[in-house]
Design a protein around this motif. Structure first.
Motif, PDB file in Angstrom:
ATOM      1  N   UNK A  72      81.544  98.580   1.358  1.00 39.50           N
ATOM      2  CA  UNK A  72      82.976  98.341   1.543  1.00 39.50           C
ATOM      3  C   UNK A  72      83.199  97.391   2.721  1.00 39.50           C
ATOM      4  N   UNK A  73      84.061  96.393   2.506  1.00 37.72           N
ATOM      5  CA  UNK A  73      84.375  95.426   3.570  1.00 37.72           C
ATOM      6  C   UNK A  73      85.360  96.046   4.565  1.00 37.72           C
ATOM      7  N   UNK A  74      85.346  95.593   5.834  1.00 45.45           N
ATOM      8  CA  UNK A  74      86.263  96.170   6.832  1.00 45.45           C
ATOM      9  C   UNK A  74      87.718  95.804   6.539  1.00 45.45           C
ATOM     10  N   UNK A  75      88.621  96.704   6.908  1.00 47.22           N
ATOM     11  CA  UNK A  75      90.044  96.477   6.661  1.00 47.22           C
ATOM     12  C   UNK A  75      90.741  95.830   7.843  1.00 47.22           C
ATOM     13  N   UNK A  76      90.159  95.919   9.017  1.00 44.40           N
ATOM     14  CA  UNK A  76      90.807  95.366  10.219  1.00 44.40           C
ATOM     15  C   UNK A  76      89.745  95.085  11.272  1.00 44.40           C
ATOM     16  N   UNK A  77      90.100  94.191  12.205  1.00 48.08           N
ATOM     17  CA  UNK A  77      89.206  93.848  13.301  1.00 48.08           C
ATOM     18  C   UNK A  77      89.887  94.138  14.634  1.00 48.08           C
ATOM     19  N   UNK A  78      90.272  93.074  15.339  1.00 52.06           N
ATOM     20  CA  UNK A  78      90.958  93.229  16.627  1.00 52.06           C
ATOM     21  C   UNK A  78      92.346  93.840  16.469  1.00 52.06           C
ATOM     22  N   UNK A  79      92.938  93.738  15.278  1.00 53.89           N
ATOM     23  CA  UNK A  79      94.278  94.296  15.055  1.00 53.89           C
ATOM     24  C   UNK A  79      94.290  95.825  15.123  1.00 53.89           C
ATOM     25  N   UNK A 107      98.692  91.370   9.656  1.00 52.52           N
ATOM     26  CA  UNK A 107      97.980  90.092   9.754  1.00 52.52           C
ATOM     27  C   UNK A 107      98.844  88.955   9.233  1.00 52.52           C
ATOM     28  N   UNK A 108      99.591  89.218   8.178  1.00 53.56           N
ATOM     29  CA  UNK A 108     100.499  88.213   7.634  1.00 53.56           C
ATOM     30  C   UNK A 108     101.559  87.830   8.667  1.00 53.56           C
ATOM     31  N   UNK A 109     102.127  88.819   9.327  1.00 56.27           N
ATOM     32  CA  UNK A 109     103.168  88.563  10.333  1.00 56.27           C
ATOM     33  C   UNK A 109     102.576  87.871  11.568  1.00 56.27           C
ATOM     34  N   UNK A 110     101.355  88.233  11.943  1.00 54.31           N
ATOM     35  CA  UNK A 110     100.692  87.563  13.078  1.00 54.31           C
ATOM     36  C   UNK A 110     100.454  86.092  12.772  1.00 54.31           C
ATOM     37  N   UNK A 122      96.745  98.757   4.170  1.00 56.82           N
ATOM     38  CA  UNK A 122      97.966  98.055   3.748  1.00 56.82           C
ATOM     39  C   UNK A 122      98.743  97.537   4.939  1.00 56.82           C
ATOM     40  N   UNK A 123      98.873  98.381   5.977  1.00 56.96           N
ATOM     41  CA  UNK A 123      99.645  97.950   7.145  1.00 56.96           C
ATOM     42  C   UNK A 123      98.889  96.887   7.937  1.00 56.96           C
ATOM     43  N   UNK A 124      97.549  96.923   7.934  1.00 53.46           N
ATOM     44  CA  UNK A 124      96.789  95.874   8.633  1.00 53.46           C
ATOM     45  C   UNK A 124      96.933  94.538   7.915  1.00 53.46           C
ATOM     46  N   UNK A 125      96.957  94.560   6.579  1.00 53.15           N
ATOM     47  CA  UNK A 125      97.168  93.325   5.819  1.00 53.15           C
ATOM     48  C   UNK A 125      98.565  92.758   6.077  1.00 53.15           C
ATOM     49  N   UNK A 175      94.261  86.471   5.748  1.00 49.81           N
ATOM     50  CA  UNK A 175      93.078  87.280   5.427  1.00 49.81           C
ATOM     51  C   UNK A 175      92.005  87.157   6.502  1.00 49.81           C
ATOM     52  N   UNK A 176      91.896  85.975   7.118  1.00 54.56           N
ATOM     53  CA  UNK A 176      90.932  85.782   8.207  1.00 54.56           C
ATOM     54  C   UNK A 176      91.404  86.477   9.477  1.00 54.56           C
ATOM     55  N   UNK A 177      92.707  86.389   9.762  1.00 55.00           N
ATOM     56  CA  UNK A 177      93.271  87.050  10.950  1.00 55.00           C
ATOM     57  C   UNK A 177      93.080  88.564  10.853  1.00 55.00           C
TER      58      UNK A 177
END
Length: 520
Positions: free
Chosen positions: A357-364, A386-389, A380-383, A337-339
């Protein structure tokens, strides 16, 4: 005016009062009052006597309790004295045997570690007395040691600080990560500088040859053409044409450049100005070449430090994640979640403050996966990414799959897990778009482990093939057995359970479909 009614009532009241002039009346009143006073006197005397008795009883009880407390205090003091005497006797015995050395340590944790290591032979203390002794020794060290000169202690402290900082820098665990952090920071700065300098070169040279901007749109190629053409009024076609053809690789563009140089409407430039423009253009070309070299260095470094993360999201995004986290170890410790929102901290805190609304992605967001996903699937794909990263960074940081050495002696980083994780993300994207079921995570990780073992030399490819063939045979046998059971007419209990489950599922699906149709 007088109220006669009130006067009449007052006269009636006074008429009803007894006459105290009579002797009998006076005697009767005196006897009654004396009797009442006697009763009060006797009652007060009885009450005072009872209170006196209660006071005497309380004093007796208090004396008894004081005696008991004093007896207990005496017993406790006697026991404490006996314990102190026993301790003193034990200390005297130990001194006679050889004695225990008392070691004073300023740090309590260090003292406990020394105590555990040395045992009971040396007694370790860390208290206020030790701190006071050390402070006195430190302040009077020059008086206690005659050979110590003035300033020697400060030199020793400075040398200790230098050696400590040198060892911390020399044996830093994150020294490889620091190279990546510095390289990506320099690469970002170079991108800005090269663009700024290229625009300045275009603007400067356009006063002399304005038509070249339209013919050669690329910045670096434009700077290289300046080095070849130089002064438009002194162009020699025989010398310039092959150089431009080698650079531009298009005869029509070369003809346009030469034709525009002849009929250009730009102003003439002095030789000194042209030398400065030429030098500046050469610097831009050198900076661009250095940027390419730095990018190759970053790719090589990322392949050694974080090969799986690089294979998953690319060199630049992976390097930016490591730079933002501070090191690969810090990134590996972060949850997914932090990544996911790493790099979007300002937007996150702004959303928390304004309850938006909170952001869904950052550097990703810079990866290709989020750009390819539809708007409703980006979160969904950013979450998922992030899990795979997070998994890839942990494998790179804490995994045992180190780089393998080939025949030439160069290292070949193992990025099997990164490639497999990338395949999973691709399958997830396809699932969101087309609905095709992705492969299970367990199966993909098993394949990755086998490929990594083959790359490391722990497992031969033939062995891997044999294992896969055995698994296929087992699956075929299980399938044949299931077919045989289906052919049998007798319903076994397991078969009945399976049929019941299938029927229940079909009923649920049909009911859900009906509800959906009704809603539509």
């Amino acid at each position: 005016p007088l109220n006669h009614d009130i006067l009449y009532n007052m006269q009636d009241i006074f008429n009803l009062l007894p006459s105290f002039t009579l002797e009998n009346m006076i005697k009767s009143f005196a006897v009654k009052t004396n009797d009442m006073m006697l009763v009060l006197f006797v009652a007060s005397m009885i009450r005072s006597i009872i209170a006196l008795h209660n006071l005497i009883d309380n004093k007796i009880l208090i004396k008894d309790s004081d005696k008991k407390v004093a007896g207990l205090d005496k017993e406790n003091s006697v026991k404490e004295k006996e314990k102190e005497k026993e301790k003193e006797k034990e200390k005297e015995k130990e001194k006679k045997k050889g004695g225990t050395v008392v070691l004073g340590i300023s740090e309590p944790k260090l003292g406990s570690a020394i105590q555990e290591a040395l045992g009971s032979s040396i007694q370790v203390e860390s208290n206020e007395r030790v701190h006071e002794i050390l402070r006195g020794a430190r302040t009077n060290l020059s008086k206690l040691i005659s050979q110590l000169k003035q300033g020697d202690l400060e030199k020793a402290q400075r040398g200790l600080a230098h050696s400590y900082s040198r060892s911390k820098v020399k044996f830093n665990v994150h020294r490889a990560d620091n190279m990546i952090i510095q390289a990506i920071a320099l690469l970002d700065q170079l991108d800005k500088d090269v663009n700024t300098f290229a625009m300045r070169v275009r603007e400067w040279y356009s006063w002399h040859f304005p038509e070249l901007v339209r013919i050669v749109p690329d910045n670096i190629t434009y700077a290289k053409v300046i080095g070849i053409v130089k002064n438009k009024g002194m162009v020699e076609e025989d010398k310039v044409r092959p150089q431009l053809l080698e650079l531009l690789k298009d005869e029509h563009v070369v003809e346009d450049v030469l034709h525009a140089a002849k009929s250009s409407m730009g102003t003439d430039v002095s030789p000194v100005d042209m030398i400065n423009i030429e030098m500046f253009a050469q610097k831009v070309v050198q900076l661009a070449a250095f940027r390419i070299q730095l990018q190759n260095y970053l790719e090589h470094k990322m392949g050694i430090v974080a090969p799986n993360l690089r294979a998953l999201i690319g060199d630049h995004v992976a390097a930016r994640l490591i730079s933002h986290a501070g090191s690969l170890t810090n990134l590996a410790k972060y949850p997914a979640s932090t990544v996911q929102i790493l790099g979007a901290e300002k937007a996150l805190f702004r959303a928390l403050k304004t309850k938006g609304k909170t952001p869904k992605y950052g550097l990703l967001f810079n990866t290709t996966f989020i750009g390819r996903a539809k708007l409703k699937n980006k979160g969904r794909i950013s979450r998922y990414l992030a899990n795979k990263c997070s998994i890839a960074s942990r494998i790179d940081c804490f995994g045992d799959y180190t780089a393998n050495m080939d025949d030439t002696g160069s290292s070949q980083p193992i990025d099997v897990f990164g490639r497999k994780l990338r395949e999973q993300v691709e399958q997830r994207l396809a699932f969101y778009e087309t609905g095709s079921t992705p492969q299970k995570n367990l199966d993909i990780m098993k394949e990755a482990v086998q490929e990594a073992k083959i790359a490391l030399g722990d497992l031969m490819p033939d062995e891997d093939l044999e294992k896969s063939a055995k698994k296929k045979k087992k699956k075929e046998r299980e399938a044949e057995e299931e077919d045989d059971e289906d052919k049998m007419d007798v319903d076994t209990p397991r078969k009945k359970e399976k049929k019941e489950k299938k029927e229940k599922k079909e009923k649920l699906d049909s009911s859900i479909k009906k509800k959906k149709k009704e809603k539509v």
